[in-house]
Design an enzyme around this catalytic site. Structure first.
Site, PDB file in Angstrom:
ATOM      1  CG  ASP A  95       0.522   3.025   4.515  1.00  0.00           C
ATOM      2  OD1 ASP A  95       0.712   4.120   3.959  1.00  0.00           O
ATOM      3  OD2 ASP A  95      -0.608   2.559   4.750  1.00  0.00           O
ATOM      4  CB  CYS A 127      -0.898   0.004   1.233  1.00  0.00           C
ATOM      5  SG  CYS A 127       0.072  -0.068   2.754  1.00  0.00           S
ATOM      6  CB  CYS A 143      -4.147   2.379   7.935  1.00  0.00           C
ATOM      7  SG  CYS A 143      -3.735   0.646   8.171  1.00  0.00           S
ATOM      8  CB  CYS A 202      -2.249  -3.635   8.228  1.00  0.00           C
ATOM      9  SG  CYS A 202      -3.292  -2.718   7.080  1.00  0.00           S
TER      10      CYS A 202
HETATM   11 FE1  FES Z   1      -1.110   0.352   4.528  1.00  0.00          FE
HETATM   12 FE2  FES Z   1      -2.569  -0.505   6.568  1.00  0.00          FE
HETATM   13  S1  FES Z   1      -3.295   0.284   4.672  1.00  0.00           S
HETATM   14  S2  FES Z   1      -0.429  -0.494   6.397  1.00  0.00           S
END
Ligand code: FES
Length: 151
Positions: A63, A61, A86, A130
Site C-alpha cells: 500500500d 504490504c 487500509c 500502517c
Molecule cells: Fe497496508 Fe495498512 S495494511 S497500509
C-alpha cells in the site's frame, strides 16, 4: 407484480443494512473508537497544488501513502494525504497530517509511529506497519522540503 418488487427492494435494503451493522460491529471489536473516527471521517485528504515538500512511500504490504506539505517560515502551514491502503492507513494519514500542521519542520520530523499508536489508542498487530508507513512518508516529505530548500 409491482408489490412483489417493493418487497424484494425492501428485503434487499434490510439485508444491506444488517451487513453494514455487522461490519461496523466487527470493526469495533478490533479497532479503537479514535481509529474508527479517523478512518471514517479523515482530515486533510487530498493534494496541494504546489507542495513545498512531497513524498509517496509504499509499505511492506504494497500500500502507498502520499503526503504533501506547505511550509511558511519554518512552520508547516498545511498538509494533505492520500492513500490506497487500509482503513488504519487512512486513520494514520489523518492523524499524521493533523499533527504536522502548525509544527515546525524540526518538531514534525520527530514524530514516530509510537506517537501515532498512542494517539489512536493502539492498532492490531497486523496494522502496526500502517503507522510506520504514515510517519515514514511524513519524514520523506520533510526530506524533500529540505532538499528543495538547499537548491
Ligand atoms: Fe497496508 Fe495498512 S495494511 S497500509
Amino acid at each position: 407484480m409491482a408489490d412483489k418488487n417493493v418487497n424484494v427492494n425492501s428485503d434487499f435494503d434490510e439485508l444491506v443494512k444488517n451487513i453494514e451493522e455487522e461490519i461496523v460491529e466487527e470493526a469495533r471489536e478490533i479497532y479503537t473508537e479514535k481509529t474508527l473516527e479517523e478512518a471514517y471521517n479523515p482530515k486533510n485528504v487530498g493534494e496541494l497544488k504546489n507542495p513545498g515538500g512531497a513524498a509517496r512511500v509504499t509499505g511492506p504490504c504494497g500500500d502507498t501513502v502520499q503526503i504533501h506539505l506547505e511550509v511558511g517560515g519554518d512552520k508547516i502551514t498545511d498538509s494533505k494525504f492520500i492513500t490506497d491502503g487500509c482503513g488504519a492507513s487512512i486513520a494514520c494519514g489523518s492523524v499524521v497530517t493533523e499533527f504536522a500542521k502548525g509544527k515546525t519542520v524540526e518538531e514534525a520530523s520527530k514524530l514516530t509511529a509510537e506517537h501515532i499508536l498512542a494517539i489512536l489508542g493502539g492498532l492490531p498487530e497486523d496494522n502496526i506497519h500502517c503507522a510506520a508507513l504514515a510517519t515514514d512518508t511524513l519524514k520523506a516529505a520533510i526530506g524533500d522540503y529540505r532538499a528543495k530548500k538547499l537548491c
